[in-house]
Design a protein around this motif. Sequence first.
Motif, short mmCIF file in Angstrom:
data_model
loop_
_atom_site.label_atom_id
_atom_site.label_comp_id
_atom_site.label_asym_id
_atom_site.label_seq_id
_atom_site.Cartn_x
_atom_site.Cartn_y
_atom_site.Cartn_z
N VAL A 91 -3.80 -3.52 73.44
CA VAL A 91 -3.30 -2.51 74.38
C VAL A 91 -4.08 -2.56 75.69
CG1 VAL A 91 -3.20 -0.01 74.82
CG2 VAL A 91 -2.34 -0.96 72.66
N LEU A 92 -5.40 -2.68 75.59
CA LEU A 92 -6.23 -2.75 76.80
C LEU A 92 -5.92 -4.00 77.61
CD1 LEU A 92 -9.58 -1.49 75.25
CD2 LEU A 92 -8.19 -0.28 76.94
N GLU A 93 -5.67 -5.09 76.91
CA GLU A 93 -5.34 -6.34 77.61
C GLU A 93 -4.00 -6.19 78.33
OE1 GLU A 93 -5.00 -11.16 76.75
OE2 GLU A 93 -5.75 -9.79 75.22
N ALA A 94 -3.04 -5.52 77.69
CA ALA A 94 -1.74 -5.29 78.34
C ALA A 94 -1.91 -4.39 79.56
CB ALA A 94 -0.77 -4.66 77.35
N ALA A 95 -2.83 -3.42 79.46
CA ALA A 95 -3.07 -2.51 80.58
C ALA A 95 -3.83 -3.19 81.71
CB ALA A 95 -3.85 -1.29 80.11
N PHE A 96 -4.58 -4.22 81.38
CA PHE A 96 -5.39 -4.92 82.39
C PHE A 96 -4.50 -5.69 83.37
CE2 PHE A 96 -8.19 -8.18 84.12
CZ PHE A 96 -9.29 -7.43 84.48
#
Length: 408
Positions: A403-408
Amino acid sequence: MVFGPAGLATAVTDLDTPPFAFDYDPGAIRYGRGSVAELGDALADRGRDTALVVCGSNVAGNAELMDAVGDGLGDRLAEVFAGTTPDKRLREADRAVERADELGADAFVPVGGGSSLDVATIASVLRARDRSLSDARSEVRETGGIATPEEPDALTPLFPVPTTLAGADLSVVAGIAAEVDDGAGGTEVVSTGVGGADLMPEALFYDPALFETTPEGVLAGSAMNGFDKAIEALYARDRTAITDATATRAVRLLVDGLPAMTEDATAMDRTVAGIVLAQYGVSRPGSMLINVVHAYGHGLRDAFGVQQGLAHATVAPHALRAMDEAGVDLSTLTAAFDVDTAEAAIGGIERVRDALGLPATLSAVDGVDEGGLDEAARVTAADALLSYAPEGYELTEADARAVLEAAF
């Protein structure tokens, strides 16, 4: 499907009401333009004579705001203690206690954002327990937290005047950072706090005119934090029919009000009313409604020092998509947005974020780098708020990292 009035088809989950218990005793809520003028009367009604205003230096320098607070308190204003900071250090609470003792203050009036309320709450606890700064630091080192007093009547009551939109005011918990002995001859700063039903503020004053004195960037930065309290209340494990109702109304007020709040008085009125409803029932003894999105906020805070509103702005849409893909029932959320799909509701959240001028990606936030996402994911997956996540939803470290990678 079931059929309601006029034969309209409605998803069962929209109106399904499972059994619930709702143990909630908030402080008196005063909302409306000019409501701050009632501060002195509220203190008088509760037999309080001398108030110490607790705030940060920026708030203390806001003449329009402080004049209104001073006028509301009248001769009950003892002094303005402008010693709080966003860091929320334990020593700030200790200094507030010292000044309250010197002045004989019998009430705290925290003004501004959540940091000042947290510091005032911790000060009330330390004062009630007659704990020195050294005693409190030792307690944190030995137990990990700060205990509430055995005699709740010894607490100094709180009368907050919020001016940001984080929605952290109707709360029975407070966080603080404490410098403690690290066991190796040095010190370390640890996050800790206190919680208990007796910590709920006595009365709160939501005056939209005072929110209008807050810098636009500060309002926008806090807004997503408050907005997401309403969002998360609609799928939390301990949601109730009561909080569904207040959160749904909050979503609709905030969707309407937030984009134009700095340009239109009616929009600001709706925004402030929405923030009151967004947090109603969120913080209760033994239960919280904030969960997954706020856990991500904590992970980003600890890994990068990201302000919570910015963290929420970037990660909330992706966290919600991941929950939807995992099969979490978001029907109450979609009903609040008056749309048919979770993706359409998420689109509504993104439109509010964009209207506030907040970043859409983590890469656009100062201080965030991809190399720290592993740490943010680790903290997120271990966050205690996940115990209030939707029933059956488990967030692994790998899931959080995705999820964090997608948000990055």
